[in-house]
Design an enzyme around this catalytic site. Structure first.
Site, PDB file in Angstrom:
ATOM      1  N   THR A   1      33.301  41.964  38.320  1.00 16.03           N
ATOM      2  CA  THR A   1      33.595  41.791  36.875  1.00 16.03           C
ATOM      3  C   THR A   1      34.239  43.027  36.431  1.00 16.03           C
ATOM      4  O   THR A   1      34.143  44.055  36.779  1.00 16.03           O
ATOM      5  CB  THR A   1      32.250  41.503  36.134  1.00 16.03           C
ATOM      6  OG1 THR A   1      32.991  41.262  34.830  1.00 16.03           O
ATOM      7  CG2 THR A   1      31.566  42.279  36.363  1.00 16.03           C
TER       8      THR A   1
ATOM      9  N   GLU B   1      33.884  43.902  33.451  1.00 11.21           N
ATOM     10  CA  GLU B   1      33.016  44.523  32.695  1.00 11.21           C
ATOM     11  C   GLU B   1      32.565  45.719  33.566  1.00 11.21           C
ATOM     12  O   GLU B   1      31.916  46.651  32.576  1.00 11.21           O
ATOM     13  CB  GLU B   1      31.745  43.474  32.378  1.00 11.21           C
ATOM     14  CG  GLU B   1      32.200  42.443  31.736  1.00 11.21           C
ATOM     15  CD  GLU B   1      32.235  42.839  29.996  1.00 11.21           C
ATOM     16  OE1 GLU B   1      31.709  43.956  29.673  1.00 11.21           O
ATOM     17  OE2 GLU B   1      32.985  42.093  29.275  1.00 11.21           O
TER      18      GLU B   1
ATOM     19  N   TYR C   1      24.217  43.324  32.062  1.00 12.04           N
ATOM     20  CA  TYR C   1      25.144  42.394  33.080  1.00 12.04           C
ATOM     21  C   TYR C   1      26.024  43.397  33.859  1.00 12.04           C
ATOM     22  O   TYR C   1      26.015  43.264  35.009  1.00 12.04           O
ATOM     23  CB  TYR C   1      25.899  41.610  32.473  1.00 12.04           C
ATOM     24  CG  TYR C   1      27.095  40.792  33.201  1.00 12.04           C
ATOM     25  CD1 TYR C   1      26.728  39.760  34.034  1.00 12.04           C
ATOM     26  CD2 TYR C   1      28.261  41.088  32.982  1.00 12.04           C
ATOM     27  CE1 TYR C   1      27.769  39.200  34.853  1.00 12.04           C
ATOM     28  CE2 TYR C   1      29.309  40.344  33.585  1.00 12.04           C
ATOM     29  CZ  TYR C   1      29.173  39.618  34.365  1.00 12.04           C
ATOM     30  OH  TYR C   1      29.944  38.986  35.446  1.00 12.04           O
TER      31      TYR C   1
ATOM     32  N   LYS D   1      25.990  44.358  37.754  1.00  9.16           N
ATOM     33  CA  LYS D   1      27.030  44.149  38.960  1.00  9.16           C
ATOM     34  C   LYS D   1      27.617  45.309  39.525  1.00  9.16           C
ATOM     35  O   LYS D   1      27.952  45.350  40.605  1.00  9.16           O
ATOM     36  CB  LYS D   1      28.239  43.395  38.081  1.00  9.16           C
ATOM     37  CG  LYS D   1      28.112  41.896  37.729  1.00  9.16           C
ATOM     38  CD  LYS D   1      28.358  41.139  38.820  1.00  9.16           C
ATOM     39  CE  LYS D   1      28.324  39.672  38.530  1.00  9.16           C
ATOM     40  NZ  LYS D   1      28.660  38.940  39.505  1.00  9.16           N
TER      41      LYS D   1
END
Length: 337
Positions: free
Chosen positions: A129, A131, A152, A156
């Site tokens: 991701t 992010e 999150y 990840k």
């Protein structure tokens, strides 16, 4: 010889598009669905249920994962399952870590065991991701330092490095796809893009009066999910595994998304969109912009759908849903009379 693919998160947006792509290429497709799944969770893949094989399980159960990998004996595994909502990860950090982080480790172990048992190579794709970059200044590429800003993103990041570790330690064909935001009419309604298109169409039909959002100036690199699953597949068709940023190379604000969505319906977003502080993150990620130079050069991949086409596609899909909502409401009123 026919290939077999195993997809975790097959009932999600990406899982449904990837399943369609693999079926079109002649794959035998297996998918993992959580035991809590009901028929409503299968709506995105309902049209292909007769063409795929589903297994009950999830990323928190290592024994079941190992059993599924043995049963499917896949050539390729695509891990798309995750607790993927950033805001929810602040509320459920431990669950997010167990699924998005430790879950990937469990799956890698299951694949490694099956490779030792079967003697064949199993290629693995991990859904990363944008992010991961968090506060790192754009543009962000494969060599950009990571700076995760949510539970999150931290989970990840753990998964990202485990993929690299297993690739280098056990000579596994394992790839990280660092995908920037990708949307469609199949996106979950809890995500901001779908929240916008769903609300805009309902407002157009008089079913809703306003839309409350958080930071309208957040910038994201948005693409179409249907384009991005092709990039996932391409990564596993190469001779050597590698990690790739998948992005459009263009960034837009939430405000711009609102403007196109509402204007496509003949509305001015400023008349309906209200900023609500409760939708701001504890740690904001203000600006994400991917550099897809590597994947364009090495895999000859580039997005086919423009930002405007993406938004209009989502509006078209949600307008049909809003019309169904309107019909149900009108029918209820008739029954009351």
């Amino acid at each position: 010889m026919k290939k077999t693919a195993l997809i975790t998160g097959i009932t999600g947006q990406d899982g449904s598009y990837l399943s369609e792509l693999l079926l079109s290429k002649g794959y035998e497709v297996h998918g993992i669905v959580r035991r809590s799944s009901t028929s409503s969770n299968l709506s995105r893949i309902e049209h292909i249920l007769g063409k795929i094989t589903l297994h009950n399980g999830d990323l928190t159960d290592s024994c079941r994962l190992a059993q599924i990998v043995r049963e499917a004996n896949p050539d390729e595994v695509y891990n798309l399952a995750a607790q993927s909502h950033v805001h929810v990860s602040f509320e459920k950090p431990e669950y997010t870590l167990q699924t998005d982080g430790a879950g990937v480790l469990r799956l890698l172990e299951a694949i490694k065991a099956q490779m030792e048992l079967s003697g064949k190579q199993i290629k693995f794709y991990q859904a990363g991701t944008s992010e991961l970059y968090g506060s790192t200044p754009p543009p962000q590429s494969e060599t950009t330092p990571f700076y995760p800003r949510s539970p999150y993103a931290c989970a990840k990041l753990y998964a990202h490095w485990q993929v690299i570790n297993y690739r280098e330690s056990y000579n596994m064909f394992a790839c990280n796809g660092i995908l920037f935001n990708h949307e469609s009419e199949r996106r979950g309604e809890e995500f901001v893009t779908r929240k916008i298109t769903r609300a805009a169409t309902r407002i157009k039909l008089g079913l809703q009066n306003e839309l409350k959002l958080g930071n309208l100036d957040s910038k994201r690199d948005w693409g179409f999910a249907g384009d991005y699953v092709e990039a996932m597949w391409l990564m596993l068709q190469q001779d050597k595994p590698d990690d790739y940023v998948v992005a459009t190379g263009e960034s837009r604000t939430v405000r711009e998304f609102c403007e196109i969505a509402f204007s496509s319906l003949g509305l001015n977003y400023e008349d309906y969109v209200k900023v609500d502080p409760k939708f701001f993150r504890p740690a904001e990620v203000d600006y994400l912009l991917g550099d897809p130079s590597k994947i364009k050069a090495k895999l000859n991949w580039s997005p086919k759908t423009s930002f405007k086409q993406l938004v209009e596609r989502m509006i078209e899909g949600d307008l049909k849903l809003a019309q169904m909502d309107q019909y149900i409401i009108n029918q209820s009123k008739q029954l009351v009379k």
